[in-house]
Write a protein that holds these residues in place. Structure first.
Motif, short mmCIF file in Angstrom:
data_model
loop_
_atom_site.label_atom_id
_atom_site.label_comp_id
_atom_site.label_asym_id
_atom_site.label_seq_id
_atom_site.Cartn_x
_atom_site.Cartn_y
_atom_site.Cartn_z
N ASN A 44 2.63 -4.43 7.10
CA ASN A 44 3.48 -3.75 6.13
C ASN A 44 4.14 -4.77 5.22
O ASN A 44 3.94 -5.98 5.38
CB ASN A 44 4.52 -2.87 6.83
CG ASN A 44 5.37 -3.65 7.82
OD1 ASN A 44 5.99 -4.63 7.44
ND2 ASN A 44 5.40 -3.23 9.06
N ARG A 101 9.24 -0.13 7.71
CA ARG A 101 7.87 -0.02 7.20
C ARG A 101 7.61 1.37 6.60
O ARG A 101 8.23 2.35 6.97
CB ARG A 101 6.85 -0.33 8.29
CG ARG A 101 6.81 0.67 9.40
CD ARG A 101 5.65 0.39 10.34
NE ARG A 101 5.78 1.28 11.48
CZ ARG A 101 6.12 0.91 12.69
NH1 ARG A 101 6.37 -0.35 12.93
NH2 ARG A 101 6.23 1.78 13.65
N SER A 102 6.65 1.38 5.72
CA SER A 102 6.28 2.65 5.09
C SER A 102 5.14 3.30 5.87
O SER A 102 4.43 2.63 6.61
CB SER A 102 5.85 2.41 3.64
OG SER A 102 4.70 1.59 3.62
N SER A 150 -0.08 1.13 5.07
CA SER A 150 1.25 0.53 5.02
C SER A 150 1.24 -0.89 4.49
O SER A 150 2.22 -1.36 3.92
CB SER A 150 1.88 0.52 6.41
OG SER A 150 2.02 1.82 6.89
N ASP A 151 0.12 -1.59 4.67
CA ASP A 151 0.03 -2.98 4.22
C ASP A 151 -0.47 -3.11 2.78
O ASP A 151 -0.67 -4.20 2.27
CB ASP A 151 -0.87 -3.80 5.14
CG ASP A 151 -2.32 -3.37 5.10
OD1 ASP A 151 -2.64 -2.35 4.46
OD2 ASP A 151 -3.15 -4.07 5.73
#
Length: 161
Positions: A44, A101-102, A150-151
């Motif tokens: 993330n 984190r998303s 997320s990354d």
């Protein structure tokens, strides 16, 4: 600074860079091995920030004579410990994990772009089509899903495979 100093200042500066750089690099490698694989995982945005901060800190230790080796090593350990604490808290608390984190975002379902999600993620139709082509598809038709992870990477799920 004159032209000559731009290319060479002193042998002591070169020696310092070689000695301090070797020790700091070895210290960082050992510290990362001890802290585990998760320290450098780019899962993330937060993980990416830590990775960049470690590289920046190492560069500062190497090139700044104003930073003593012990101070630089302390900074590296601090970043690794903070990363360890944040990841540990993320595992134990869903609320904290959500803050750090998303979540992945579904951008396309069954060949149909999800325009609201795309707008929110700031991804255009042209970029979606480029992602499909990059993954070996002629276009977005026939894809089951495209997910913004997320990354920041994209996952493409082919409906025909």
């Amino acid at each position: 600074m004159n032209w000559a100093e731009m290319f060479f200042q002193s042998w002591s500066g070169i020696a310092r860079t070689l000695i301090v750089g070797t020790i700091a690099y070895a210290f960082l490698v050992v510290s990362l091995r001890v802290s585990g694989k998760r320290t450098l995982a780019k899962l993330n945005a937060f993980d990416l920030i830590v990775t960049v901060a470690l590289g920046s800190t190492l560069a500062s230790i190497l090139l700044s004579e104003g930073i003593a080796l012990a101070e630089g090593m302390t900074a590296l350990v601090l970043l690794i410990v903070l990363q360890y604490l944040v990841t540990t808290l993320s595992v134990r608390s869903k609320r904290f994990a959500g803050f750090v984190r998303s979540e992945p975002t579904l951008l396309l379902r069954d060949g149909t772009p999800l325009h609201g999600a795309m707008r929110k993620a700031r991804v255009t139709q042209a970029e979606l089509e480029t992602i499909a082509r990059t993954e070996g598809h002629g276009g977005i038709e026939g894809l089951s899903a495209v997910i913004l992870e997320s990354d920041g990477s994209f996952s493409v799920i082919d409906g025909t495979r």
